[in-house]
Design a protein around this motif. Structure first.
Motif, PDB file in Angstrom:
ATOM      1  N   ARG A  44       0.815  -1.212   0.000  1.00  0.00           N
ATOM      2  CA  ARG A  44       0.000   0.000   0.000  1.00  0.00           C
ATOM      3  C   ARG A  44       0.851   1.264   0.000  1.00  0.00           C
ATOM      4  O   ARG A  44       0.605   2.204  -0.773  1.00  0.00           O
ATOM      5  N   VAL A  45       1.854   1.296   0.881  1.00  0.00           N
ATOM      6  CA  VAL A  45       2.667   2.499   1.045  1.00  0.00           C
ATOM      7  C   VAL A  45       3.502   2.783  -0.204  1.00  0.00           C
ATOM      8  O   VAL A  45       3.805   3.941  -0.508  1.00  0.00           O
ATOM      9  N   ARG A  46       3.844   1.757  -0.936  1.00  0.00           N
ATOM     10  CA  ARG A  46       4.606   1.965  -2.176  1.00  0.00           C
ATOM     11  C   ARG A  46       3.910   2.973  -3.092  1.00  0.00           C
ATOM     12  O   ARG A  46       4.572   3.752  -3.785  1.00  0.00           O
ATOM     13  N   GLY A  47       2.587   2.976  -3.083  1.00  0.00           N
ATOM     14  CA  GLY A  47       1.843   3.892  -3.932  1.00  0.00           C
ATOM     15  C   GLY A  47       2.058   5.357  -3.599  1.00  0.00           C
ATOM     16  O   GLY A  47       1.713   6.236  -4.398  1.00  0.00           O
ATOM     17  N   GLU A  48       2.622   5.650  -2.423  1.00  0.00           N
ATOM     18  CA  GLU A  48       2.896   7.031  -2.034  1.00  0.00           C
ATOM     19  C   GLU A  48       4.204   7.549  -2.618  1.00  0.00           C
ATOM     20  O   GLU A  48       4.504   8.735  -2.485  1.00  0.00           O
ATOM     21  N   PHE A  49       4.974   6.669  -3.250  1.00  0.00           N
ATOM     22  CA  PHE A  49       6.296   7.043  -3.753  1.00  0.00           C
ATOM     23  C   PHE A  49       6.346   6.814  -5.262  1.00  0.00           C
ATOM     24  O   PHE A  49       6.493   5.678  -5.728  1.00  0.00           O
ATOM     25  N   ALA A  50       6.238   7.908  -6.005  1.00  0.00           N
ATOM     26  CA  ALA A  50       6.140   7.808  -7.462  1.00  0.00           C
ATOM     27  C   ALA A  50       7.352   7.123  -8.076  1.00  0.00           C
ATOM     28  O   ALA A  50       7.227   6.429  -9.095  1.00  0.00           O
ATOM     29  N   GLU A  51       8.518   7.296  -7.466  1.00  0.00           N
ATOM     30  CA  GLU A  51       9.729   6.722  -8.061  1.00  0.00           C
ATOM     31  C   GLU A  51       9.739   5.202  -8.037  1.00  0.00           C
ATOM     32  O   GLU A  51      10.493   4.569  -8.787  1.00  0.00           O
ATOM     33  N   PHE A  52       8.894   4.596  -7.206  1.00  0.00           N
ATOM     34  CA  PHE A  52       8.822   3.139  -7.154  1.00  0.00           C
ATOM     35  C   PHE A  52       7.649   2.573  -7.964  1.00  0.00           C
ATOM     36  O   PHE A  52       7.409   1.370  -7.956  1.00  0.00           O
ATOM     37  N   SER A  53       6.949   3.435  -8.675  1.00  0.00           N
ATOM     38  CA  SER A  53       5.868   2.971  -9.535  1.00  0.00           C
ATOM     39  C   SER A  53       6.448   2.183 -10.707  1.00  0.00           C
ATOM     40  O   SER A  53       7.500   2.532 -11.253  1.00  0.00           O
ATOM     41  N   LEU A  54       5.750   1.143 -11.111  1.00  0.00           N
ATOM     42  CA  LEU A  54       6.190   0.355 -12.263  1.00  0.00           C
ATOM     43  C   LEU A  54       6.095   1.168 -13.543  1.00  0.00           C
ATOM     44  O   LEU A  54       6.721   0.819 -14.556  1.00  0.00           O
ATOM     45  N   ASP A  55       5.324   2.260 -13.520  1.00  0.00           N
ATOM     46  CA  ASP A  55       5.156   3.104 -14.698  1.00  0.00           C
ATOM     47  C   ASP A  55       6.042   4.345 -14.660  1.00  0.00           C
ATOM     48  O   ASP A  55       5.941   5.195 -15.555  1.00  0.00           O
ATOM     49  N   ALA A  56       6.881   4.476 -13.643  1.00  0.00           N
ATOM     50  CA  ALA A  56       7.744   5.646 -13.533  1.00  0.00           C
ATOM     51  C   ALA A  56       8.701   5.708 -14.722  1.00  0.00           C
ATOM     52  O   ALA A  56       9.151   4.669 -15.223  1.00  0.00           O
ATOM     53  N   PRO A  57       9.030   6.915 -15.201  1.00  0.00           N
ATOM     54  CA  PRO A  57       9.930   7.030 -16.356  1.00  0.00           C
ATOM     55  C   PRO A  57      11.339   6.524 -16.077  1.00  0.00           C
ATOM     56  O   PRO A  57      12.030   6.063 -16.985  1.00  0.00           O
ATOM     57  N   GLY A  58      11.779   6.607 -14.844  1.00  0.00           N
ATOM     58  CA  GLY A  58      13.095   6.096 -14.487  1.00  0.00           C
ATOM     59  C   GLY A  58      12.993   4.641 -14.041  1.00  0.00           C
ATOM     60  O   GLY A  58      12.058   3.916 -14.384  1.00  0.00           O
ATOM     61  N   PHE A  59      13.950   4.203 -13.243  1.00  0.00           N
ATOM     62  CA  PHE A  59      13.935   2.838 -12.708  1.00  0.00           C
ATOM     63  C   PHE A  59      14.433   2.888 -11.280  1.00  0.00           C
ATOM     64  O   PHE A  59      15.406   3.590 -10.962  1.00  0.00           O
ATOM     65  N   ALA A  60      13.788   2.139 -10.392  1.00  0.00           N
ATOM     66  CA  ALA A  60      14.248   2.033  -9.003  1.00  0.00           C
ATOM     67  C   ALA A  60      14.037   0.615  -8.508  1.00  0.00           C
ATOM     68  O   ALA A  60      12.987   0.006  -8.761  1.00  0.00           O
ATOM     69  N   PHE A  61      15.044   0.096  -7.821  1.00  0.00           N
ATOM     70  CA  PHE A  61      14.902  -1.182  -7.128  1.00  0.00           C
ATOM     71  C   PHE A  61      14.145  -0.957  -5.822  1.00  0.00           C
ATOM     72  O   PHE A  61      14.277   0.095  -5.179  1.00  0.00           O
ATOM     73  N   THR A  62      13.366  -1.937  -5.394  1.00  0.00           N
ATOM     74  CA  THR A  62      12.773  -1.906  -4.063  1.00  0.00           C
ATOM     75  C   THR A  62      13.742  -2.569  -3.074  1.00  0.00           C
ATOM     76  O   THR A  62      14.782  -3.089  -3.469  1.00  0.00           O
ATOM     77  N   GLY A  63      13.404  -2.520  -1.789  1.00  0.00           N
ATOM     78  CA  GLY A  63      14.337  -3.007  -0.778  1.00  0.00           C
ATOM     79  C   GLY A  63      13.790  -4.167   0.026  1.00  0.00           C
ATOM     80  O   GLY A  63      13.354  -5.180  -0.536  1.00  0.00           O
ATOM     81  N   GLU A  64      13.755  -4.002   1.344  1.00  0.00           N
ATOM     82  CA  GLU A  64      13.287  -5.064   2.232  1.00  0.00           C
ATOM     83  C   GLU A  64      11.766  -4.962   2.361  1.00  0.00           C
ATOM     84  O   GLU A  64      11.228  -4.712   3.430  1.00  0.00           O
ATOM     85  N   HIS A  65      11.092  -5.166   1.243  1.00  0.00           N
ATOM     86  CA  HIS A  65       9.644  -5.039   1.199  1.00  0.00           C
ATOM     87  C   HIS A  65       9.069  -6.329   0.625  1.00  0.00           C
ATOM     88  O   HIS A  65       9.587  -6.853  -0.358  1.00  0.00           O
ATOM     89  N   VAL A  66       8.015  -6.812   1.242  1.00  0.00           N
ATOM     90  CA  VAL A  66       7.371  -8.055   0.817  1.00  0.00           C
ATOM     91  C   VAL A  66       5.979  -7.718   0.307  1.00  0.00           C
ATOM     92  O   VAL A  66       5.228  -6.985   0.961  1.00  0.00           O
ATOM     93  N   TYR A  67       5.640  -8.267  -0.864  1.00  0.00           N
ATOM     94  CA  TYR A  67       4.403  -7.914  -1.551  1.00  0.00           C
ATOM     95  C   TYR A  67       3.493  -9.135  -1.697  1.00  0.00           C
ATOM     96  O   TYR A  67       3.988 -10.269  -1.817  1.00  0.00           O
ATOM     97  N   PRO A  68       2.172  -8.920  -1.742  1.00  0.00           N
ATOM     98  CA  PRO A  68       1.266 -10.067  -1.842  1.00  0.00           C
ATOM     99  C   PRO A  68       1.461 -10.875  -3.117  1.00  0.00           C
ATOM    100  O   PRO A  68       1.294 -12.106  -3.110  1.00  0.00           O
ATOM    101  N   TRP A  69       1.813 -10.228  -4.221  1.00  0.00           N
ATOM    102  CA  TRP A  69       1.985 -10.960  -5.473  1.00  0.00           C
ATOM    103  C   TRP A  69       3.185 -11.905  -5.451  1.00  0.00           C
ATOM    104  O   TRP A  69       3.255 -12.832  -6.257  1.00  0.00           O
ATOM    105  N   GLN A  70       4.122 -11.701  -4.522  1.00  0.00           N
ATOM    106  CA  GLN A  70       5.242 -12.643  -4.421  1.00  0.00           C
ATOM    107  C   GLN A  70       4.763 -14.026  -4.001  1.00  0.00           C
ATOM    108  O   GLN A  70       5.397 -15.037  -4.320  1.00  0.00           O
ATOM    109  N   PHE A  71       3.628 -14.082  -3.313  1.00  0.00           N
ATOM    110  CA  PHE A  71       3.087 -15.367  -2.873  1.00  0.00           C
ATOM    111  C   PHE A  71       2.343 -16.086  -3.998  1.00  0.00           C
ATOM    112  O   PHE A  71       1.860 -17.202  -3.803  1.00  0.00           O
TER     113      PHE A  71
END
Length: 429
Positions: free
Chosen positions: A308-335
């Motif tokens: 949920r909180v990822r959505g507050e940070f535009a640079e981590f959006s999959l549609d962002a013009p740049g690229f950013a790695f995520t960190g120690e974050h676990v997502y529901p789709w990983q399951f």
């Protein structure tokens, strides 16, 4: 129950391997037991030294299996007998893997078992083990990362069992919610991305090209599943330490090849990436990760906070013009994407929406703390937010801190002997 011990010799040390049966649920609501495993090192001539319990980072990781006695362990053995505890569910302490968890019943029953593997239960396990090993005498504890979270719970729950405490990069927010933590860690992850791409400017374009390729072309990992661009981005967990920072660059050196005129990812690249992304060796890390921040009515349910909180940070959006790695974050789709996590999906989702998990820390008890505490706090820590650690240090009576920007989260691996000495100096001053 009785302690069972087997011993052997390693390079001037007696090594005792202890096993102790403890209840899975001390309230008796969930039946079963846990076989705790702990490996104790005693240096020649050190049999009369006091015990030190080491609490591993994680959650969901077993204690270190040192191939040689070095670093902080070598230094601690000058003062202590050192006990390396496999926290319940990890290592040789009745491992809680997909097979064991699914045997518990439906998703709700499985979530009940997961909830019995948090810091409060680990502290109670440690207290039972202490009674057997020290004859009731308090012991010193040393915790790295999540191990420091467990120590903070220990100080709240059973301070009489503690002689003193060393914390390496592991002071949690006492009242912080998972949302508070992840907002801070996303900010620091953005900083580490900037530092990484400043050092390796070409890697941003390379990583972005790999992510786009994975969204358009089916590439299979050696374990058989398709690798997605969003899962590839989770390689950024390596940015949280000094020891793996450059290794991420090496992984991106030459990812592409051409097969029959089509651009594809190299098999060696997919093998390296797959090994780093898989949770097969430590599924409980992913399963328990957000629950370590849940404290009942104080924080409410975590409800997939990192997602949920990822959505507050535009640079981590999959549609962002740049690229950013995520960190120690676990997502529901990983399951759904990681075969090692697929069997756990239902239980983890139930756990993520529970709002009745008990509080782990008692600010009132900590405000009256009498146990000497020394903590290493890293200003640039990507996983344990600096501002939360500093607030907790101020809230624990008598806690002393070594605040530095010399290290990332893996300082114990990089310079454990030196940090141990600094913390001991703070404790003994």
């Amino acid at each position: 129950m009785a302690l069972v011990t087997e011993s052997h010799r390693v390079d001037g040390h007696d090594v005792h391997e202890h096993r102790l049966e403890v209840p899975l649920d001390r309230t008796g609501r969930v039946p079963g037991t846990v076989s705790l495993f702990a490996r104790e090192y005693v240096r020649d001539g050190g049999a009369d030294r006091p015990h030190l319990l080491y609490l591993q980072g994680g959650p969901g990781h077993g204690a270190d299996r040192p191939e040689q006695v070095g670093g902080w362990l070598d230094r601690a053995l000058e003062d202590h007998r050192v006990v390396l505890l496999d926290q319940r569910g990890t290592g040789a302490s009745t491992p809680l893997d997909a097979q064991a968890l699914t045997a518990a019943g439906d998703a709700a029953a499985q979530a009940d078992v997961l909830a019995l593997h948090r810091a409060d239960a680990i502290v109670d396990d440690a207290e039972e083990l202490r009674e057997h090993l020290t004859g009731g005498a308090p012991w010193t504890v040393l915790g790295q990362s999540y191990g420091g979270f467990v120590i903070t719970c220990y100080l709240s729950r059973a301070p009489r069992g503690l002689r003193e405490a060393y914390v390496f990069a592991g002071l949690p927010g006492l009242r912080a919610s998972a949302d508070d933590v992840y907002r801070a860690t996303y900010r620091q992850t953005a900083v580490r991305n900037a530092e990484f791409f400043a050092r390796y400017p070409r890697d941003r374009a390379t990583a972005a090209a790999v992510a786009r390729h994975l969204d358009d072309v089916e590439e299979l990992l050696p374990t058989g599943e398709r690798l997605s661009g969003r899962r590839f981005r989770t390689l950024g967990i390596a940015l949280g330490g000094q020891s793996r920072f450059d290794a991420l660059h090496f992984a991106l050196e030459d990812p592409f090849t051409t097969v029959r005129g089509q651009r594809r990812l190299r098999g060696a690249f997919l093998a390296r990436v797959g090994a780093q992304l898989s949770f097969a060796q430590h599924p409980m890390y992913a399963a328990l990760h957000e629950s370590i921040y849940a404290q009942g009515a104080l924080t409410g349910a975590t409800a997939w906070s990192a997602h949920r909180v990822r959505g507050e940070f535009a640079e981590f959006s999959l549609d962002a013009p740049g690229f950013a790695f995520t960190g120690e974050h676990v997502y529901p789709w990983q399951f759904a994407e990681d075969p090692a996590l697929v069997p756990l999906a239902g239980a983890v989702d139930v756990l993520a929406h529970r709002d009745d998990l008990p509080a782990l820390y008692d600010p009132d008890v900590l405000a009256e703390n009498r146990v000497p505490v020394a903590a290493a706090v890293y200003v640039d820590d990507m996983f344990v937010p600096y501002e939360l650690s500093r607030a907790t240090a101020a809230a624990v009576r008598g806690a002393r801190t070594f605040v530095t920007n010399e290290y990332q989260h893996d300082g114990i691996r990089r310079d454990g002997r030196r940090i141990y000495d600094v913390l001991q100096g703070l404790l003994r001053r």
